[in-house]
Design a protein around this motif. Structure first.
Motif, PDB file in Angstrom:
ATOM      1  N   LEU A   1       4.281   7.922  -6.415  1.00 40.50           N
ATOM      2  CA  LEU A   1       3.718   7.377  -5.172  1.00 40.50           C
ATOM      3  C   LEU A   1       4.692   7.651  -4.032  1.00 40.50           C
ATOM      4  N   SER A   2       4.171   7.614  -2.807  1.00 37.82           N
ATOM      5  CA  SER A   2       5.004   7.870  -1.618  1.00 37.82           C
ATOM      6  C   SER A   2       4.500   7.034  -0.463  1.00 37.82           C
ATOM      7  N   TYR A   3       5.338   6.912   0.524  1.00 37.54           N
ATOM      8  CA  TYR A   3       5.014   6.222   1.776  1.00 37.54           C
ATOM      9  C   TYR A   3       4.443   4.829   1.543  1.00 37.54           C
ATOM     10  N   VAL A   4       5.314   3.874   1.481  1.00 38.19           N
ATOM     11  CA  VAL A   4       4.915   2.508   1.204  1.00 38.19           C
ATOM     12  C   VAL A   4       4.753   1.712   2.497  1.00 38.19           C
TER      13      VAL A   4
ATOM     14  N   LEU B   1       0.842  -1.200   0.000  1.00 38.50           N
ATOM     15  CA  LEU B   1       0.000   0.000   0.000  1.00 38.50           C
ATOM     16  C   LEU B   1       0.871   1.242   0.000  1.00 38.50           C
ATOM     17  N   TRP B   2       0.473   2.198  -0.837  1.00 41.55           N
ATOM     18  CA  TRP B   2       1.175   3.477  -0.954  1.00 41.55           C
ATOM     19  C   TRP B   2       0.159   4.623  -0.786  1.00 41.55           C
ATOM     20  N   THR B   3       0.685   5.844  -0.698  1.00 43.08           N
ATOM     21  CA  THR B   3      -0.186   7.035  -0.771  1.00 43.08           C
ATOM     22  C   THR B   3       0.199   7.823  -2.010  1.00 43.08           C
ATOM     23  N   HIS B   4      -0.781   8.574  -2.521  1.00 42.24           N
ATOM     24  CA  HIS B   4      -0.523   9.487  -3.648  1.00 42.24           C
ATOM     25  C   HIS B   4      -1.114  10.847  -3.310  1.00 42.24           C
TER      26      HIS B   4
ATOM     27  N   GLY C   1     -12.886 -10.216   0.287  1.00 50.14           N
ATOM     28  CA  GLY C   1     -12.821  -8.818   0.726  1.00 50.14           C
ATOM     29  C   GLY C   1     -12.510  -8.768   2.218  1.00 50.14           C
ATOM     30  N   LYS C   2     -11.710  -7.822   2.629  1.00 52.51           N
ATOM     31  CA  LYS C   2     -11.381  -7.729   4.055  1.00 52.51           C
ATOM     32  C   LYS C   2     -10.772  -6.360   4.373  1.00 52.51           C
ATOM     33  N   TRP C   3     -10.808  -6.072   5.684  1.00 53.71           N
ATOM     34  CA  TRP C   3     -10.183  -4.867   6.226  1.00 53.71           C
ATOM     35  C   TRP C   3      -8.751  -5.205   6.635  1.00 53.71           C
ATOM     36  N   ILE C   4      -7.836  -4.337   6.299  1.00 55.19           N
ATOM     37  CA  ILE C   4      -6.460  -4.472   6.769  1.00 55.19           C
ATOM     38  C   ILE C   4      -6.097  -3.197   7.547  1.00 55.19           C
ATOM     39  N   THR C   5      -5.421  -3.409   8.638  1.00 56.93           N
ATOM     40  CA  THR C   5      -4.994  -2.265   9.458  1.00 56.93           C
ATOM     41  C   THR C   5      -3.671  -1.759   8.936  1.00 56.93           C
ATOM     42  N   VAL C   6      -3.624  -0.453   8.694  1.00 53.42           N
ATOM     43  CA  VAL C   6      -2.420   0.166   8.159  1.00 53.42           C
ATOM     44  C   VAL C   6      -1.910   1.199   9.160  1.00 53.42           C
ATOM     45  N   ASP C   7      -0.728   1.744   8.878  1.00 56.26           N
ATOM     46  CA  ASP C   7      -0.171   2.766   9.762  1.00 56.26           C
ATOM     47  C   ASP C   7      -1.063   4.003   9.795  1.00 56.26           C
ATOM     48  N   ASN C   8      -1.112   4.654  10.976  1.00 58.60           N
ATOM     49  CA  ASN C   8      -1.897   5.874  11.122  1.00 58.60           C
ATOM     50  C   ASN C   8      -1.445   6.952  10.141  1.00 58.60           C
ATOM     51  N   GLU C   9      -0.195   6.846   9.689  1.00 58.38           N
ATOM     52  CA  GLU C   9       0.327   7.896   8.826  1.00 58.38           C
ATOM     53  C   GLU C   9      -0.420   7.982   7.515  1.00 58.38           C
ATOM     54  N   VAL C  10      -1.057   6.912   7.108  1.00 56.57           N
ATOM     55  CA  VAL C  10      -1.839   6.956   5.869  1.00 56.57           C
ATOM     56  C   VAL C  10      -2.886   8.053   5.963  1.00 56.57           C
TER      57      VAL C  10
ATOM     58  N   ARG D   1      -4.783  14.086   6.242  1.00 57.58           N
ATOM     59  CA  ARG D   1      -5.198  15.163   7.166  1.00 57.58           C
ATOM     60  C   ARG D   1      -4.279  16.371   7.050  1.00 57.58           C
ATOM     61  N   ASP D   2      -2.982  16.119   6.924  1.00 58.79           N
ATOM     62  CA  ASP D   2      -2.013  17.208   6.965  1.00 58.79           C
ATOM     63  C   ASP D   2      -1.674  17.765   5.589  1.00 58.79           C
ATOM     64  N   GLY D   3      -2.297  17.217   4.520  1.00 55.53           N
ATOM     65  CA  GLY D   3      -2.138  17.810   3.196  1.00 55.53           C
ATOM     66  C   GLY D   3      -1.017  17.277   2.346  1.00 55.53           C
ATOM     67  N   SER D   4      -0.314  16.205   2.750  1.00 54.10           N
ATOM     68  CA  SER D   4       0.771  15.656   1.936  1.00 54.10           C
ATOM     69  C   SER D   4       0.326  14.446   1.117  1.00 54.10           C
ATOM     70  N   ALA D   5      -0.949  14.086   1.202  1.00 55.48           N
ATOM     71  CA  ALA D   5      -1.493  12.990   0.386  1.00 55.48           C
ATOM     72  C   ALA D   5      -2.975  13.225   0.199  1.00 55.48           C
ATOM     73  N   LYS D   6      -3.521  12.545  -0.871  1.00 54.21           N
ATOM     74  CA  LYS D   6      -4.957  12.696  -1.149  1.00 54.21           C
ATOM     75  C   LYS D   6      -5.647  11.339  -1.328  1.00 54.21           C
ATOM     76  N   GLY D   7      -4.881  10.273  -1.475  1.00 53.15           N
ATOM     77  CA  GLY D   7      -5.485   8.976  -1.667  1.00 53.15           C
ATOM     78  C   GLY D   7      -4.464   7.868  -1.461  1.00 53.15           C
ATOM     79  N   ILE D   8      -4.863   6.634  -1.842  1.00 59.55           N
ATOM     80  CA  ILE D   8      -3.988   5.474  -1.651  1.00 59.55           C
ATOM     81  C   ILE D   8      -3.788   4.759  -2.991  1.00 59.55           C
ATOM     82  N   ALA D   9      -2.778   3.878  -3.020  1.00 60.04           N
ATOM     83  CA  ALA D   9      -2.457   3.162  -4.266  1.00 60.04           C
ATOM     84  C   ALA D   9      -1.899   1.777  -3.944  1.00 60.04           C
TER      85      ALA D   9
END
Length: 500
Positions: free
Chosen positions: A440-443, A425-428, A455-464, A469-477
């Motif tokens: 892409l960033s933050y893998v 999982l990454w962020t974009h 289908g399932k839920w996976i727990t990821v780092d809060n940083e995602v 929230r802080d404006g350095s990402a807008k979605g996931i990849a």
């Protein structure tokens, strides 16, 4: 001359031996008397002439001392007598001068007085002249002496209960008053005989700035005494009562709460202060309302409130304190956002972004692709992007502490490798599909594998979520640099954030 008669001062007198009877009393011949001015006088001693006037005041007060004046008769002293209410004459007093002082009786039964005077010889008081009677004068009432011993506290507060004291006489009726601001005396605080003390509540009126007490005495047959006036005392403000109760809920950080408290008579405002973490007291509110709504500090670990009443003309009441309580962390909240769009980019030659209906798709929906198909033909390595209403995520999470982040994905039951595949999982930082290859960033990952149709839920780092929230990402990849984990994900991608 014994047994004969003699003419004395023109009057024939009988001589009895060497004695004669004068005014009913036997006298030796050497003191034979004659009647002079209606009084028997010793004939051989020349009697003084009678006074011709006797003057004293027209108005005489019982108990007062006044001056009398009569003729100045050469060589004479003066004998004075008095009588009250026309009764018997008093014993004599003597004066060496034709004027003197006389003190009247203070007996209230005496309503009139009269004096009389005659000339007499110094020392022997003989050779008396005839009496001269002065005018009868009415006796006025004496003025009663002012009361003594008037005392009361020298520090006074409005509304205070005090005791006013004086030296009392049982036969005197006392009249006590309070005087505020040098104005009109109050109604009588005490009226009666004796007494000696009375309890009194100082006025609570805020317009009264000073007070003094005055007392006079009265007695039957006397004129009331003048007032004895005590010292004037500046009044201290009356202290307002302490507020009976204060209600403040046990809050959590950042919570908006309402603090309320009881009313105090005469208070026109209330001062409310708050203390965080045993620090300084800080004013929160002052006004006439008895409640206040505030947001609790987001960094507080403990909180306490205090309130006291105030009013113009009054001393502030004492502080009323709430309990000091711990401030809890805010309750956890959970919000889920669903992707608004998913698209995938692949690296082979100029294929770029895949659209529904591309070669290899089995239907017309967008998918998130990951990895590459290694069997011919070579289709390139994929970057699958999910786009969200990132402003909603940003606004919702602004200022919040993120506790947990989960991502939901569903692997389509078609395409990709048959076996389960793990993901990375990454962020974009794209609001919409870019024109070229997405950065892409933050893998994170790889995460546990997804089987087809799972289908399932996976727990990821809060940083995602923090990056959105802080404006350095807008979605996931999804992206595997190693080109592994080839699969297709449904566009039903979700981000769930738990925060407070």
């Amino acid at each position: 001359m014994s047994g004969g008669y003699a003419k004395i001062n023109g009057t024939q007198r009988k001589i009895v031996g060497a004695w004669s009877k004068v005014n009913g009393t036997w006298r030796k011949g050497s003191v034979v008397s004659s009647k002079v001015n209606g009084q028997w006088r010793e004939a051989w001693k020349n009697a003084f002439p009678s006074p011709t006037f006797l003057i004293y005041p027209n108005t005489i007060i019982r108990g007062d001392t006044f001056t009398w004046t009569t003729d100045s008769i050469t060589g004479a002293n003066y004998e004075i007598q008095s009588r009250y209410n026309g009764g018997s004459w008093s014993a004599s007093t003597f004066s060496s001068t034709p004027t003197g002082s006389f003190t009247t009786s203070s007996n209230t039964a005496n309503t009139s007085i009269q004096l009389r005077v005659r000339a007499v010889a110094p020392g022997t008081h003989d050779k008396q002249s005839g009496w001269y009677e002065g005018p009868t004068r009415s006796l006025g009432a004496d003025v009663l002496d002012k009361p003594t011993g008037l005392t009361y506290p020298t520090t006074l507060t409005r509304g205070q209960k005090i005791t006013v004291r004086w030296n009392a006489k049982s036969d005197v009726k006392y009249h006590l008053q309070a005087v505020y601001n040098d104005g009109t005396p109050t109604a009588t605080l005490y009226s009666g005989f004796g007494g000696g003390s009375v309890d009194y509540y100082i006025s609570t009126g805020t317009s009264n700035s000073k007070v003094k007490f005055q007392i006079k005495g009265g007695k039957s047959g006397y004129i009331d005494s003048p007032y004895t006036v005590g010292p004037q005392i500046t009044l201290n403000p009356q202290k307002l009562a302490t507020i009976s109760s204060i209600s403040a809920p046990k809050p959590y950080q950042g919570q908006t709460i309402t603090v309320s408290w009881g009313a105090v008579t005469n208070a026109d405002k209330y001062l409310l202060e708050v203390q965080y973490n045993n620090g300084s007291w800080v004013r929160a509110y002052i006004g006439s309302n008895r409640s206040y709504t505030a947001k609790v500090s987001s960094t507080a670990t403990s909180i306490q409130w205090r309130v006291r009443p105030t009013a113009v003309g009054y001393a502030d009441g004492d502080w009323k304190y709430s309990d000091q309580v711990s401030v809890a962390l805010p309750p956890l909240k959970q919000t889920t956002w669903t992707a608004t769009l998913v698209r995938s980019w692949r690296s082979k030659e100029d294929w770029g972004w895949r659209d529904p209906g591309d070669t290899g798709d089995t239907d017309s929906i967008d998918r998130m692709y990951q990895g590459s198909w290694n069997s011919p033909p070579w289709w390139g390595n994929h970057r699958g992007l999910a786009f969200f209403n990132y402003n909603s995520i940003k606004d919702t999470l602004a200022g919040k502490d993120i506790e947990k982040v989960r991502v939901y994905m569903y692997r389509i039951n078609a395409g990709g490798y048959v076996s389960g595949q793990s993901i990375k999982l990454w962020t974009h930082n794209y609001a919409s599909v870019p024109s070229g290859r997405p950065d892409l960033s933050y893998v994170q990952g790889p995460f546990s594998s997804f089987a087809r149709g799972e289908g399932k839920w996976i727990t990821v780092d809060n940083e995602v979520a923090e990056r959105i929230r802080d404006g350095s990402a807008k979605g996931i990849a999804l992206y595997r640099e190693d080109e592994q984990g080839y699969l297709f994900m449904s566009p039903n991608v979700k981000i769930e954030v738990t925060y407070r």
